[in-house]
Write a protein that holds these residues in place. Structure first.
Motif, mmCIF file in Angstrom:
data_model
loop_
_atom_site.group_PDB
_atom_site.id
_atom_site.type_symbol
_atom_site.label_atom_id
_atom_site.label_comp_id
_atom_site.label_asym_id
_atom_site.label_seq_id
_atom_site.Cartn_x
_atom_site.Cartn_y
_atom_site.Cartn_z
ATOM 1 N N GLY A 54 -6.648 32.000 6.143
ATOM 2 C CA GLY A 54 -8.011 31.638 6.498
ATOM 3 C C GLY A 54 -8.257 30.163 6.707
ATOM 4 N N VAL A 55 -7.201 29.355 6.764
ATOM 5 C CA VAL A 55 -7.345 27.911 6.965
ATOM 6 C C VAL A 55 -7.381 27.607 8.460
ATOM 7 C CG1 VAL A 55 -6.202 25.680 6.662
ATOM 8 C CG2 VAL A 55 -6.220 27.335 4.792
ATOM 9 N N ASP A 56 -8.313 26.729 8.859
ATOM 10 C CA ASP A 56 -8.369 26.245 10.242
ATOM 11 C C ASP A 56 -7.797 24.824 10.263
ATOM 12 O OD1 ASP A 56 -9.654 28.571 11.168
ATOM 13 O OD2 ASP A 56 -11.595 27.790 10.536
ATOM 14 N N PRO A 57 -6.509 24.676 10.507
ATOM 15 C CA PRO A 57 -5.866 23.362 10.361
ATOM 16 C C PRO A 57 -6.238 22.408 11.501
ATOM 17 C CG PRO A 57 -4.293 24.945 11.181
ATOM 18 C CD PRO A 57 -5.544 25.721 10.897
ATOM 19 N N ALA A 58 -6.333 21.150 11.150
ATOM 20 C CA ALA A 58 -6.630 20.112 12.143
ATOM 21 C C ALA A 58 -5.908 18.837 11.733
ATOM 22 C CB ALA A 58 -8.126 19.882 12.250
ATOM 23 N N LEU A 59 -5.707 17.992 12.702
ATOM 24 C CA LEU A 59 -4.960 16.757 12.491
ATOM 25 C C LEU A 59 -5.591 15.668 13.346
ATOM 26 C CD1 LEU A 59 -2.244 15.539 11.289
ATOM 27 C CD2 LEU A 59 -1.210 16.171 13.490
ATOM 28 N N ILE A 60 -5.890 14.506 12.737
ATOM 29 C CA ILE A 60 -6.413 13.369 13.497
ATOM 30 C C ILE A 60 -5.423 12.224 13.393
ATOM 31 C CG2 ILE A 60 -8.236 11.639 13.689
ATOM 32 C CD1 ILE A 60 -10.198 13.656 12.633
#
Length: 548
Positions: A54-60
């Motif tokens: 259920g994790v919505d991963p993101a990277l900046i």
């Protein structure tokens, strides 16, 4: 290349792959991103975005400074498959955390990317890139994410250094801002509008002359505007922009001494000036009633715009008269002089805008010392803009107020530096500094997000350009006024040296000329006098090196 293609045009710009300098950790990103620090180096380690549980991963990723170009994404994997991602570009951290504006360049893309691939996306101005993995119950193994910087490889021939490091930094940022806007032509901004706007070219032309010297992009951009605008029409649909073209033509000739360049403009200039003279004869009090624009801070001030255009028209006609004289034409200057006389007799006098008064000073219809003390130096940052702020500096220099100009540069352009700018912006207001977050940080504890919350006219919110060439004026101003090289003939064949009286301990730098590079250093001695050392090419004649 072994064969040619129809309409083939070589791109002289260079591509450079740039690693990010940091991974930005926020409450909503880097969750589900395993080993993101691997992307800061070129090695075999992999960063994995994992959308399971259920994790919505993101990277900046932060590339450390403003760049022009796109991003290269190298995806690892053991079998070919597609993953859905959302890719966002931002000139600020707020932009990649929000909904970037899509005008003039795409900054927000949802795409399917294959594993075991290396793909490139985007063509815009940015510092930050955000990647969200949209596929559910999926992984995305990122081997490398690099910016693909695209820019002209111009050597920095001009230089500037003084005893104030903030001024040095501002000089470098202004030079970098204009450098990035030099793409196939001189653009207004690299995120927005990515177009050739004639008025925007003028301050950039002066920066280019003082940093890069005689490069082809200037005459090519001036020709671009000339060849796409009949003389009976206004460049970019704005009367002031045709006036800026005339002023820019003269400026470039004075920098380069290229008589052939001047001859190439003669026919167009002749027709344009004829139209301007008819306008002045028809109504010398208000010769340019249509298509009026100067800059954004004056956009709602209709009487001020008319007064500013009046001053700009005088400046442009004076420039045209000089051009015709350099070309050996005596008839045209004699036709221009009566129009100038009529304009001077009918010029508006009741304006308080700093930008408008600066134009009037530069046109010679207001006294520099009087206007500096009564208007320009009064609450100096109030009502300023990043474009016409340069002409305010020029007008104040005519009054000899160099320390006042330096304070203005520190406070106004330095305000953007204080907020983390690595290039200068389309607009800025020093009131924005109050309780503001830096553009490389997220606003917290009630701080104001400058990019998302401020702006007006066409630069509201995230549409605001944070790399706008017209804002680079202080770079030209510092080189021309503090290095003190006064050009006495077109192309620098004869110069004088005048060291300005300032509170700086030393000033040194270089000026590119068609004859080679001039090196200059001014040093303040213990008794307050200034000594100057100059090293110029042998075919440049120094007629005076007096220090006032």
């Amino acid at each position: 290349m072994s064969s040619t293609f129809n309409g083939e045009r070589k791109d002289d710009r260079v591509r450079c792959y740039v690693l990010p300098t940091r991974v930005v950790s926020t409450e909503n990103t880097t969750i589900g991103a395993n080993n993101p620090q691997a992307l800061l180096e070129r090695n075999e380690d992999v960063c994995i975005l994992n959308s399971t549980d259920g994790v919505d991963p993101a990277l900046i990723l932060d590339f450390g400074r403003e760049l022009h170009g796109g991003v290269s994404i190298n995806v690892a994997g053991e079998a070919c498959r597609l993953a859905d991602i959302r890719l966002r570009f931002g000139e600020s951290l707020a932009e990649v955390m929000g909904q970037p504006n899509q005008d003039h360049a795409i900054h927000d893309i949802s795409i399917s990317i294959p594993t075991m691939s290396k793909q490139e996306f985007g063509m815009t101005g940015f510092r930050f890139v955000r990647i969200d993995l949209l596929s559910k119950n999926d992984t995305l193994p990122l081997r490398q994410v690099e910016a693909v910087a695209l820019e002209n490889d111009y050597p920095y021939i001009g230089s500037f250094e003084c005893s104030d490091e903030l001024l040095n930094q501002i000089w470098r940022i202004g030079a970098r801002t204009v450098h990035l806007c030099c793409q196939d032509y001189i653009l207004d901004g690299i995120k927005r509008d990515r177009l050739v706007w004639m008025g925007d070219i003028h301050p950039q032309l002066r920066v280019i002359a003082n940093v890069f010297g005689n490069i082809d992009i200037v005459p090519e951009s001036l020709a671009y505007m000339r060849d796409r605008t009949p003389p009976a029409h206004w460049m970019n649909g704005l009367s002031s922009y045709s006036l800026w073209w005339i002023i820019s033509v003269l400026d470039w000739y004075l920098y380069t001494g290229n008589r052939d360049f001047l001859r190439q403009q003669a026919d167009y200039l002749n027709a344009l000036v004829d139209n301007l003279l008819i306008a002045v004869k028809t109504n010398p009090a208000d010769p340019l009633p249509d298509a009026q624009f100067l800059d954004w801070p004056s956009a709602e001030d209709k009487p001020g715009i008319a007064a500013g255009l009046h001053g700009l028209l005088i400046w442009a006609l004076q420039s045209a008269s000089q051009i015709f004289s350099y070309l050996g034409t005596t008839e045209k200057p004699s036709n221009i002089e009566p129009a100038l006389k009529a304009l001077r007799l009918n010029h508006p006098n009741n304006v308080t805008s700093k930008q408008i008064r600066a134009l009037q000073v530069l046109a010679g219809i207001q006294d520099a010392h009087t206007d500096n003390s009564s208007v320009l130096a009064n609450n100096p940052c109030q009502g300023l803009g990043t474009w016409f702020g340069y002409y305010v500096l020029e007008a104040r220099a005519l009054a000899g107020d160099y320390d006042g100009c330096l304070d203005l540069i520190r406070d106004y352009w330095g305000g953007m530096v204080q907020l983390g700018a690595t290039t200068f912006w389309e607009h800025f207001d020093t009131d924005w500094l109050t309780n503001a977050a830096r553009i490389d940080e997220l606003a917290t504890n009630g701080q104001i997000d400058v990019h998302a919350q401020y702006g007006a006219h066409c630069f509201k919110g995230l549409r605001h350009s944070f790399c706008h060439g017209w804002a680079g004026g202080p770079t030209a101003w510092l080189s021309e006024h503090l290095l003190g090289i006064k050009r006495l003939t077109p192309g620098y064949s004869e110069i004088s040296v005048v060291a300005p009286q300032t509170n700086l301990e030393y000033i040194e730098g270089t000026i590119p000329t068609p004859h080679g590079t001039i090196h200059i250093k001014h040093t303040k001695t213990k008794d307050g006098t200034i000594t100057s050392q100059i090293n110029q090419p042998p075919n440049i004649k120094v007629l005076s090196d007096d220090t006032p």
